[in-house]
Design a protein around this motif. Structure first.
Motif, short mmCIF file in Angstrom:
data_model
loop_
_atom_site.label_atom_id
_atom_site.label_comp_id
_atom_site.label_asym_id
_atom_site.label_seq_id
_atom_site.Cartn_x
_atom_site.Cartn_y
_atom_site.Cartn_z
N VAL A 65 0.85 -1.20 0.00
CA VAL A 65 0.00 0.00 0.00
C VAL A 65 0.88 1.24 0.00
O VAL A 65 0.63 2.20 -0.74
N GLU A 66 1.92 1.22 0.80
CA GLU A 66 2.84 2.36 0.85
C GLU A 66 3.48 2.59 -0.52
O GLU A 66 3.56 3.73 -0.98
N VAL A 67 3.91 1.53 -1.16
CA VAL A 67 4.52 1.64 -2.49
C VAL A 67 3.53 2.26 -3.47
O VAL A 67 3.86 3.16 -4.23
N ARG A 68 2.29 1.78 -3.45
CA ARG A 68 1.26 2.28 -4.37
C ARG A 68 0.93 3.75 -4.11
O ARG A 68 0.73 4.52 -5.04
N LEU A 69 0.88 4.14 -2.84
CA LEU A 69 0.62 5.53 -2.50
C LEU A 69 1.75 6.43 -3.01
O LEU A 69 1.50 7.48 -3.60
N LYS A 70 2.99 6.00 -2.75
CA LYS A 70 4.14 6.76 -3.20
C LYS A 70 4.16 6.89 -4.73
O LYS A 70 4.42 7.96 -5.27
N GLU A 71 3.90 5.77 -5.42
CA GLU A 71 3.89 5.78 -6.88
C GLU A 71 2.82 6.73 -7.42
O GLU A 71 3.06 7.47 -8.36
N ALA A 72 1.64 6.69 -6.82
CA ALA A 72 0.55 7.55 -7.28
C ALA A 72 0.90 9.02 -7.09
O ALA A 72 0.66 9.85 -7.99
N LEU A 73 1.48 9.36 -5.94
CA LEU A 73 1.85 10.75 -5.68
C LEU A 73 3.00 11.18 -6.60
O LEU A 73 2.95 12.26 -7.20
N ALA A 74 4.01 10.35 -6.72
CA ALA A 74 5.16 10.70 -7.57
C ALA A 74 4.73 10.86 -9.03
O ALA A 74 5.17 11.78 -9.72
N ARG A 75 3.87 9.98 -9.50
CA ARG A 75 3.38 10.05 -10.88
C ARG A 75 2.55 11.31 -11.10
O ARG A 75 2.70 12.00 -12.10
N ALA A 76 1.67 11.62 -10.15
CA ALA A 76 0.85 12.83 -10.25
C ALA A 76 1.72 14.07 -10.23
O ALA A 76 1.52 15.01 -11.02
N TYR A 77 2.71 14.09 -9.35
CA TYR A 77 3.61 15.24 -9.27
C TYR A 77 4.37 15.41 -10.58
O TYR A 77 4.46 16.51 -11.12
N GLN A 78 4.88 14.32 -11.12
CA GLN A 78 5.64 14.39 -12.37
C GLN A 78 4.77 14.87 -13.53
O GLN A 78 5.21 15.64 -14.36
N ASP A 79 3.52 14.41 -13.57
CA ASP A 79 2.59 14.87 -14.61
C ASP A 79 2.48 16.39 -14.61
O ASP A 79 2.52 17.02 -15.67
N LEU A 80 2.36 16.97 -13.43
CA LEU A 80 2.16 18.41 -13.32
C LEU A 80 3.46 19.19 -13.31
O LEU A 80 3.47 20.36 -13.66
N ALA A 81 4.56 18.56 -12.93
CA ALA A 81 5.86 19.24 -12.93
C ALA A 81 6.39 19.39 -14.36
O ALA A 81 7.11 20.33 -14.66
N SER A 82 5.99 18.46 -15.24
CA SER A 82 6.52 18.48 -16.60
C SER A 82 5.59 19.18 -17.59
O SER A 82 5.90 19.28 -18.77
N SER A 83 4.44 19.64 -17.12
CA SER A 83 3.53 20.40 -17.97
C SER A 83 2.74 21.36 -17.08
O SER A 83 3.09 21.54 -15.93
#
Length: 119
Positions: A65-83
């Motif tokens: 669960v921790e891995v999935r939470l981290k992945e979801a947050l990191a992916r969301a952050y990267q989506d918005l950091a790169s555009s």
């Protein structure tokens, strides 16, 4: 947190009860640029929520669960950091907005004054 860490519901509860985006990033140990977070915090959290909606966390061990939470947050952050939030169109108001490139065509519409006069 490892498998011997707090159970997933506690981490999930902590994330849900966080008072700020910064607190969520700290809880999950995900790094961020404050400038990006200041501009796109709601968009990032909304995108994280969308990523988590795709994941089935029920019955998973706490470390997964921790891995999935981290992945979801990191992916969301990267989506918005790169555009930009406008490019990502996370919220309905932005999804319904005129798409880039189409705004000029709408601006070129000519309405003669005669058509505005009452008969």
């Amino acid at each position: 947190m490892s498998a011997s860490g707090p159970p997933a519901p506690n981490l999930l509860s902590s994330v849900r009860g966080a008072a700020s985006a910064e607190e969520i990033f700290a809880l999950l140990g995900v790094g961020y640029d404050p400038k990006v977070l200041n501009v796109a915090r709601l968009h990032i959290l909304k995108r994280m929520s969308a990523h988590l909606a795709e994941a089935d966390l029920d019955g998973l061990p706490s470390d997964e669960v921790e891995v999935r939470l981290k992945e979801a947050l990191a992916r969301a952050y990267q989506d918005l950091a790169s555009s930009s939030p406008l490019e990502q169109r996370v919220f309905k108001v932005l999804q319904d907005a005129i798409a880039p490139g189409h705004a000029q065509a709408e601006a070129d519409v000519f309405i003669p004054l005669d058509s505005l006069r009452p008969d």
